[in-house]
Design a protein around this motif. Sequence first.
Motif, short mmCIF file in Angstrom:
data_model
loop_
_atom_site.label_atom_id
_atom_site.label_comp_id
_atom_site.label_asym_id
_atom_site.label_seq_id
_atom_site.Cartn_x
_atom_site.Cartn_y
_atom_site.Cartn_z
N THR A 40 0.98 -1.13 0.03
CA THR A 40 0.02 -0.05 0.03
C THR A 40 0.95 1.22 -0.15
N LEU A 41 0.44 2.25 -0.94
CA LEU A 41 1.17 3.69 -0.79
C LEU A 41 0.14 4.38 -0.10
N GLY A 43 -0.86 7.91 2.23
CA GLY A 43 -0.48 9.47 2.56
C GLY A 43 -1.64 10.35 2.11
N CYS A 47 0.44 13.99 -1.92
CA CYS A 47 1.78 13.56 -1.26
C CYS A 47 2.52 12.77 -2.49
N LYS A 49 1.46 9.74 -4.09
CA LYS A 49 1.10 8.26 -4.19
C LYS A 49 0.50 7.88 -5.49
N THR A 50 -0.69 8.83 -5.72
CA THR A 50 -1.27 8.37 -7.08
C THR A 50 -0.17 8.79 -8.11
N ASP A 165 -6.17 2.42 -7.33
CA ASP A 165 -5.99 3.83 -7.18
C ASP A 165 -7.34 3.93 -6.29
N VAL A 197 -3.65 2.32 -3.44
CA VAL A 197 -3.13 3.52 -3.08
C VAL A 197 -4.46 4.02 -2.20
N HIS A 199 -5.58 7.12 1.03
CA HIS A 199 -5.36 7.86 1.98
C HIS A 199 -5.84 7.86 3.29
N MET A 214 3.81 8.03 2.61
CA MET A 214 4.05 8.95 1.70
C MET A 214 3.88 10.34 2.12
N SER A 215 4.71 11.54 1.99
CA SER A 215 4.28 12.85 2.21
C SER A 215 5.32 13.71 1.60
N VAL A 219 8.86 9.13 0.40
CA VAL A 219 8.38 7.92 1.41
C VAL A 219 9.09 8.27 2.77
#
Lengths: 365, 267
Positions: A40-41, A43, A47, A49-50, A165, A197, A199, A214-215, A219
């Motif tokens: 998982t990404l 954030g 940030c 991620k997408t 996504d 992905v 949030h 992520m931000s 990472v």
Amino acid sequence: MQVSDGTDHAIDVRKAVKRYGDFTALKSITLSIRDNEFFTLLGPSGCGKTTLLRMIAGFEDVTEGEIFLFGDEIENLPPNKRPVNTVFQNYALFPHMNVLENVCFGLEMLGRGKAEARRRAGEILEMVQLSQFSERKPSQLSGGQQQRVALARALAPQPKVLLLDEPLSALDLKLRKAMQLELKHLQRETGITFIFVTHDQEEALTMSDRIAVMSAGEVQQLGEARDIYERPENRFVADFIGETNLIDVTVKAKDGSRVLCAFDNGLTLTCDAVPGIGVGQSGHMSIRPERMKLHQEMIEAENFRARVIENVYVGTDVQSILGLDGGMRLTVRTQNSDRGKARIFEPGSDVFVDVEFGSARLLAH
Amino acid sequence: MSRARFDVKSYPGFVQLTVLCLLILYLPLMVVAVYSFNASASIVNWEGFSLRWYADVFTGPESAKFKLAARNSFIIAITAATVATAIATLAATAMIRGGRFRLRVLSLGLISLPLMVPEIVTAVATLIFFNTIGFERGTLTILLAHIAFCIPFAYLPISARMQGIEDTYEQAALDLYATKRQAFTRVLLPLMMPGIVSGYLLAFIISLDDFIITNFVKGAGVETLPTAIFGAVKQGLKPNIMAISTMLVGFSIIMVTVSYFVGKKDN
């Protein structure tokens, strides 16, 4: 062409940079995603991620750096030449085709015969329990069913990696919870690497084998759910994942692997030393609200005194807001159970706060 | 939601004003339509219902002229609408899917400018243009002029439709191994089809009805239905003109209605 060393890696992102004009959306991302992993990404919005997901899919150019898929360099291939498929946030089901035609689309584009495409599509629709809807148009399905068609369509061509996504964001809470489990189950059943992905930190913790937080295009931390929640490496991760108390502290003394930290109001607490903060330097301390207990009496030497200001009933827990010397505030969660015998103190009570050993985390930044 | 408070019908004089506007717009057409069924050869005295002027259009002394003009009109309208729609479809794809390119706003202005320019100006300009390059006037000049001024009419419904199609559909097609061409033909084009049909019908009817530009750029002896009607009227107004006009109006109404419903249709 450079050959990746980690052959068991589904995806290797190496020093990937994404710039839009003067704006840098991704600042040199390097990460590896293992084969057969639910990754998982996570954030907040913006940030990157997408953007990273779309770079893996091929919808965004990579400004600098490389992306490998099972050792093959893919960052210059167009999306239709990459054996990865995407589940889009709004599903993007073709509205002029029925469910079966939607699911067959990828297989037909790959040049599989119509008969084989239909057979495979039938299997995958069976798997997501939508066989009886194959003649329907997407507009005749509920949100949850559309979501499953989108999954079936993306899984039908047997991609090496499935990209998702924020696919659950349009669903209501109950359905979202059910789909989280179903996704996890599908990932196990198909053995395909999922890159998800979101949030929503709870969603990430529930489903993922590993999470990259992520931000600001970087990472912040990569690890298993438990690592990220219990051993956050910086202030952002501690604050973003779950709830926490963040306290400004100064390191007063060091004894082996432990350090003594002082709050601004003079209270002290020991915790594990971390690299990057020496004696005399300041940092932050993170203590999760459920890792503190309230007692009438002092039971450990490091217990400190506080007063209950307010109790908030949140169903499973009672959340107590505590006031400390110097105007400091702390939040403590006590589980709402008769069995645990954890006592809820009335507002105005004086209590002692016991921080569970090892749960105070010192953060350098 | 309170309907009564915002209901436009509650404004004083609303109904009267609306009826007046509709009368001014449609009374002349109604008169023409009604008198096209007059049994008399007079255009003002009503002598009973008859279809004789409709028969006259098809079999009367002027019927050969009208038939030839109608044939020209339909050939030109079908060809002009087809070519204009093809160009407008490509233009809409470029304008809406082309991202931000230099001169995009200017391009959009250039596409829709013919809608704003007075038609007589376009007509004179087109005539001068053909004269300057030495292009002999005839059916071909009419056709070229029609293609040019039909493009913005075809463009509007197509681009409106396309604006409502999210580009994730094409991304999904590319993601599912379609080439760019396949993504266009298998996904984008079917989704655009209602807009394309609507644009085609609009362009067709605009071409069929055009008089001013046609009159300027047509060669001697080449007539379309509107110019043939105009020529006949100059020799005196007869009820057969009313019959042709009524048929044209009826045909236009059908086309515009179809265009409206096709354009609105979802999926």
